[in-house]
Design a protein around this motif. Structure first.
Motif, PDB file in Angstrom:
ATOM      1  N   PRO A   1       0.790  -1.025   0.297  1.00 38.07           N
ATOM      2  CA  PRO A   1       0.297   0.204  -0.052  1.00 38.07           C
ATOM      3  C   PRO A   1       1.127   1.008  -0.364  1.00 38.07           C
ATOM      4  CG  PRO A   1      -0.528  -1.292   1.713  1.00 38.07           C
ATOM      5  CD  PRO A   1       0.764  -2.396   0.702  1.00 38.07           C
ATOM      6  N   ALA A   2       0.320   2.150  -0.475  1.00 38.38           N
ATOM      7  CA  ALA A   2       1.310   3.377  -0.839  1.00 38.38           C
ATOM      8  C   ALA A   2       0.044   4.829  -0.973  1.00 38.38           C
ATOM      9  CB  ALA A   2       2.071   3.371  -1.598  1.00 38.38           C
ATOM     10  N   LEU A   3       0.334   5.419  -0.028  1.00 39.64           N
ATOM     11  CA  LEU A   3      -0.639   6.806  -0.621  1.00 39.64           C
ATOM     12  C   LEU A   3      -0.425   7.816  -2.366  1.00 39.64           C
ATOM     13  CD1 LEU A   3      -0.882   8.483   2.558  1.00 39.64           C
ATOM     14  CD2 LEU A   3      -2.794   6.924   1.649  1.00 39.64           C
TER      15      LEU A   3
ATOM     16  N   GLU B   1      -6.603  11.222  -1.890  1.00 39.89           N
ATOM     17  CA  GLU B   1      -5.354  10.373  -1.976  1.00 39.89           C
ATOM     18  C   GLU B   1      -6.495   8.338  -1.827  1.00 39.89           C
ATOM     19  OE1 GLU B   1      -3.576  11.356   1.971  1.00 39.89           O
ATOM     20  OE2 GLU B   1      -2.291  11.784   1.002  1.00 39.89           O
TER      21      GLU B   1
ATOM     22  N   THR C   1      -4.679   4.458  -1.800  1.00 39.17           N
ATOM     23  CA  THR C   1      -3.776   3.646  -1.497  1.00 39.17           C
ATOM     24  C   THR C   1      -3.915   2.596  -2.445  1.00 39.17           C
ATOM     25  OG1 THR C   1      -5.674   1.949   0.012  1.00 39.17           O
ATOM     26  CG2 THR C   1      -4.352   3.458   1.318  1.00 39.17           C
TER      27      THR C   1
ATOM     28  N   GLN D   1      -3.947  -1.104  -2.012  1.00 36.53           N
ATOM     29  CA  GLN D   1      -5.225  -1.851  -2.511  1.00 36.53           C
ATOM     30  C   GLN D   1      -5.972  -1.392  -2.868  1.00 36.53           C
ATOM     31  OE1 GLN D   1      -4.505  -4.925  -0.865  1.00 36.53           O
ATOM     32  NE2 GLN D   1      -6.918  -4.983  -1.473  1.00 36.53           N
ATOM     33  N   GLN D   2      -6.799  -0.633  -2.510  1.00 33.30           N
ATOM     34  CA  GLN D   2      -8.068   0.115  -2.701  1.00 33.30           C
ATOM     35  C   GLN D   2      -7.971   0.503  -4.218  1.00 33.30           C
ATOM     36  OE1 GLN D   2      -7.796   4.108  -0.204  1.00 33.30           O
ATOM     37  NE2 GLN D   2      -9.367   3.601   1.025  1.00 33.30           N
TER      38      GLN D   2
ATOM     39  N   THR E   1       2.618   0.830  -6.067  1.00 30.39           N
ATOM     40  CA  THR E   1       2.271   1.825  -5.027  1.00 30.39           C
ATOM     41  C   THR E   1       1.083   2.651  -5.752  1.00 30.39           C
ATOM     42  OG1 THR E   1       4.357   2.909  -6.200  1.00 30.39           O
ATOM     43  CG2 THR E   1       4.515   1.823  -3.565  1.00 30.39           C
TER      44      THR E   1
END
Length: 401
Positions: A28-30, A40, A42, A44-45, A192
């Motif tokens: 995950p990363a923003l 923003e 992630t 995963q999202q 990411t």
């Protein structure tokens, strides 16, 4: 078919060039700041957003550029070997669409659910159209004024996972490319969100995928994802060699509205030659699928264990070395490698132009290279192939695995 069987021994590195580039872990990363300014999210999202997308209708234009790093003329020689240019109809999709593996092409696309899709390949003033409408698949080459027709494959009108159409006739779209990369998971990859972008006038997030392992030929994969509906809009695969991307496929225009039903109608032009697909499957056919069958006989079905090659064999006897992005497939032909001067004349130049002689504890052999997939063919008939560097192949052979 004897020449094709002989040729298949020399074409191992090319035939396995579709080996998928390994498994993927979710890091995950923003999202970074960028233009456009989007909320923003992630990694995963964003992946979940892709998985949940159910785009059934669209029309637009997309551009695909492919640079495998083969020498000039190499792909043309390869196409001739595999049967390209030797078929009875220039409109046959199994031959015509091989053009997409080299150079830059512009395509118009339209889709209306699982029963109707249309693709038009633009080549100057000439056009090549491929239409799936219900039970029929039509292809038309305006340059030769030839038509190819066959019944849609079984299940072509049924929805697969995420509502996709299991139609082998249509070439790879950005979404299909993205699905291939994201369908497996592991801990070998960094994923990411790498900012945002405008693609075909749409706001998009950019998903960045990179190998954690050293030795892979893949530098990164970037997928631009529509911020509103999760549809991948662009797919870019970069090699560690740098230069142009290996694959850069993306929409330049896109509309998610329902296309007109008339867009999928096809009427045979007056005077056009029509070839029926079923008639082409008899004995003696030189179609590319027959080349594949010959290849399977030659190697005992060992390609079946490779991602993307399940139709070529059962996977018996295949030895897979390593994991993730540095996976190497080892095959043993059971016979000494043929000499270059024994190869069919149409590929002697191809072999010489991108094959490098190497030596090691394993003995000697030749490494056949592209910007993505490399293969080591040892003089005693063993083959090591993967989306890995030349050194990684030699190390695997030296280890005697």
């Amino acid at each position: 078919m004897a020449d094709t069987r002989k040729a298949s021994r020399f074409i191992v590195p090319i035939a396995v060039a579709g080996v998928a580039a390994a498994t993927i872990g979710l890091v995950p990363a923003l999202a970074a700041s960028g233009d456009p300014d989007l909320p923003e999210i992630t990694a995963q999202q964003l992946i979940e957003k892709i998985a949940a997308s159910d785009t059934q209708t669209l029309s637009g234009t997309f551009r695909i550029s492919t640079d495998l790093g083969l020498p000039v003329g190499g792909l043309a020689d390869l196409g001739a070997l595999a049967g390209g240019g030797g078929g009875s109809s220039s409109a046959d999709p199994t031959e015509k669409l091989t053009e997409l593996v080299s150079g830059t092409h512009t395509l118009r696309v339209a889709a209306d659910g699982p029963d109707r899709q249309k693709l038009t390949l633009l080549d100057g003033s000439d056009e090549y159209s491929l239409i799936h409408n219900g039970d029929d698949v039509w292809a038309y080459d305006s340059k030769s004024k030839e038509v190819f027709h066959e019944k849609a494959p079984a299940g072509a009108g049924e929805k697969g996972e995420k509502g996709e159409t299991p139609s082998k006739e249509l070439p790879t779209t950005p979404k299909q490319l993205a699905d291939e990369v994201l369908k497996a998971a592991g801990d070998t990859t960094s994923i990411t969100v790498d900012g945002t972008a405008k693609v075909a006038g749409r706001d998009a997030y950019q998903l960045m995928i990179k190998p954690k392992q050293s030795g892979s030929t893949v530098e990164s994969i970037k997928i631009a994802v529509d911020a509103a509906n999760g549809t991948p809009l662009k797919f870019t695969l970069a090699s560690v060699e740098g230069g142009k991307p290996v694959v850069d496929a993306g929409f330049t225009k896109v509309d998610f509205g329902k296309p007109a039903a008339s867009d999928f109608d096809f009427k045979v032009p007056e005077g056009a030659k029509v070839t029926e697909g079923a008639a082409e499957k008899g004995a003696g056919s030189e179609k590319p699928e027959d080349f594949g069958k010959d290849f399977e006989k030659e190697f005992g079905g060992e390609l079946g264990g490779l991602p993307g090659f399940g139709d070529l064999g059962t996977g018996g006897g295949l030895n897979v070395i390593g994991e993730g992005w540095t996976t190497i497939a080892k095959l043993d032909s059971g016979a000494p490698a043929p000499k270059t001067d024994e190869a069919p004349k149409e590929i002697q130049g191809l072999l010489d132009s991108f094959g490098d002689k190497v030596t090691g504890k394993f003995g000697s052999g030749t490494v056949f290279k592209t910007k993505l997939v490399n293969a080591l063919l040892t003089d005693d008939g063993k083959v090591y192939v993967g989306a890995v560097t030349q050194d990684a192949l030699v190390d695997a052979a030296n280890a005697g695995k």
